[in-house]
Design a protein around this motif. Structure first.
Motif, PDB file in Angstrom:
ATOM      1  N   UNK A   1       0.868  -1.184   0.000  1.00  0.00           N
ATOM      2  CA  UNK A   1       0.000   0.000   0.000  1.00  0.00           C
ATOM      3  C   UNK A   1       0.901   1.229   0.000  1.00  0.00           C
ATOM      4  N   UNK A   2       0.640   2.143  -0.923  1.00  0.00           N
ATOM      5  CA  UNK A   2       1.353   3.422  -0.936  1.00  0.00           C
ATOM      6  C   UNK A   2       0.426   4.486  -0.377  1.00  0.00           C
ATOM      7  N   UNK A   3       0.955   5.329   0.487  1.00  0.00           N
ATOM      8  CA  UNK A   3       0.172   6.459   0.993  1.00  0.00           C
ATOM      9  C   UNK A   3       0.960   7.733   0.703  1.00  0.00           C
ATOM     10  N   UNK A   4       0.328   8.661  -0.019  1.00  0.00           N
ATOM     11  CA  UNK A   4       1.042   9.898  -0.350  1.00  0.00           C
ATOM     12  C   UNK A   4       0.089  11.080  -0.412  1.00  0.00           C
ATOM     13  N   UNK A   5       0.692  12.265  -0.334  1.00  0.00           N
ATOM     14  CA  UNK A   5      -0.068  13.513  -0.410  1.00  0.00           C
ATOM     15  C   UNK A   5       0.443  14.300  -1.610  1.00  0.00           C
ATOM     16  N   UNK A   6      -0.482  14.866  -2.380  1.00  0.00           N
ATOM     17  CA  UNK A   6      -0.070  15.692  -3.513  1.00  0.00           C
ATOM     18  C   UNK A   6       0.298  17.088  -3.002  1.00  0.00           C
ATOM     19  N   UNK A   7       1.548  17.485  -3.212  1.00  0.00           N
ATOM     20  CA  UNK A   7       1.959  18.828  -2.779  1.00  0.00           C
ATOM     21  C   UNK A   7       2.352  19.684  -3.974  1.00  0.00           C
ATOM     22  N   UNK A   8       2.917  19.042  -5.013  1.00  0.00           N
ATOM     23  CA  UNK A   8       3.377  19.794  -6.174  1.00  0.00           C
ATOM     24  C   UNK A   8       4.770  20.364  -5.984  1.00  0.00           C
ATOM     25  N   UNK A   9       5.315  20.292  -4.752  1.00  0.00           N
ATOM     26  CA  UNK A   9       6.677  20.821  -4.552  1.00  0.00           C
ATOM     27  C   UNK A   9       7.458  19.999  -3.532  1.00  0.00           C
ATOM     28  N   UNK A  10       7.314  18.684  -3.596  1.00  0.00           N
ATOM     29  CA  UNK A  10       8.106  17.837  -2.718  1.00  0.00           C
ATOM     30  C   UNK A  10       7.574  17.781  -1.308  1.00  0.00           C
ATOM     31  N   UNK A  11       8.456  17.474  -0.356  1.00  0.00           N
ATOM     32  CA  UNK A  11       8.032  17.363   1.034  1.00  0.00           C
ATOM     33  C   UNK A  11       8.265  15.979   1.613  1.00  0.00           C
ATOM     34  N   UNK A  12       8.767  15.049   0.778  1.00  0.00           N
ATOM     35  CA  UNK A  12       9.050  13.712   1.313  1.00  0.00           C
ATOM     36  C   UNK A  12      10.242  13.838   2.251  1.00  0.00           C
TER      37      UNK A  12
END
Length: 245
Positions: free
Chosen positions: A204-215
């Motif tokens: 399962x992948x969990x991610x947030x769309x930010x458009x400018x990184x943040x990982x």
């Protein structure tokens, strides 16, 4: 998708009463039903004692698309019998140009099809720009990023190949997730989870769309057991990592 895995993903994402939720490959609408039930359980008063929020819950919150008309009928009926009066459950090839939804949803829950390749001519051009491939699992990841609004979140099931594949397209989509958005968690699931239907290793992948990184910190979890035996019988067993997870 097994119900307990759907429930686990919904609980991890903890949807709130103002979400706009989509499953672009919805099948029988399992994820949407589970999200609806979660909201009923945790936000009952907030939603059902407020006319605006109740209207949103009944007709604006849930969106599901599929290419199998029988599935769509079952999916719509499934939502209605669980008390959602008019969900948007429609026939649509999510990967094609038919799908104009961009920057729209606050939450995507999905287990997209990953059975090989598709007709590249119909795939929406902006998806191919992100990763040039015929593999549906990679194109769906690109699609989720396009369909989410900034700040929108996604939990989706992917085959292990997405995490470890070495083709250019595999690397492109991983780079996109890690460098341009916020990858939050990778949960590895045992390969018996989908038995007796399939023996694939998935995560399962969990991610947030930010458009400018943040990982920054990515949470990895190695799930060894899900409360059922990992053979074709899938009999209940005591070992279960899901509550801990």
């Amino acid at each position: 998708t097994p119900r307990h895995i759907i429930k686990m993903m919904v609980e991890l994402m903890a949807p709130g009463p103002d979400e706009v939720i989509c499953d672009p490959a919805c099948g029988t609408s399992g994820f949407l039903v589970a999200a609806g039930e979660y909201l009923k359980e945790h936000h009952k008063e907030e939603i059902f004692f407020n006319r605006q929020k109740k209207d949103h819950y009944m007709s604006g919150m849930f969106h599901g698309y599929d290419m199998d008309r029988t599935m769509l009928r079952i999916g719509a009926m499934n939502m209605m019998t669980h008390g959602v009066d008019s969900p948007t459950i429609q026939y649509r090839d999510s990967l094609s140009d038919q799908n104009t939804d961009r920057d729209r949803y606050s939450l995507i829950l999905a287990n997209p099809p990953f059975k090989g390749s598709l007709d590249a001519d119909i795939v929406s051009a902006d998806l191919l720009k992100l990763c040039k491939t015929k593999k549906t699992e990679l194109l769906f990841l690109a699609l989720f990023l396009k369909m989410l609004r900034v700040g929108g979140r996604c939990a989706c099931i992917v085959p292990d190949g997405v995490l470890f594949g070495s083709s250019k397209a595999h690397k492109d989509i991983r780079r996109e997730l890690v460098e341009n958005h916020r990858l939050e968690a990778v949960i590895s699931m045992p390969s018996g989870v989908f038995k007796p239907y399939a023996g694939v290793s998935t995560g399962v992948l969990i991610f947030t769309k930010t458009g400018h990184g943040g990982t920054d910190q990515v949470w990895f979890y190695d799930m060894r057991a899900d409360g059922f035996s990992l053979d074709d019988k899938r009999a209940p067993v005591a070992e279960n990592d899901i509550p801990d997870l």
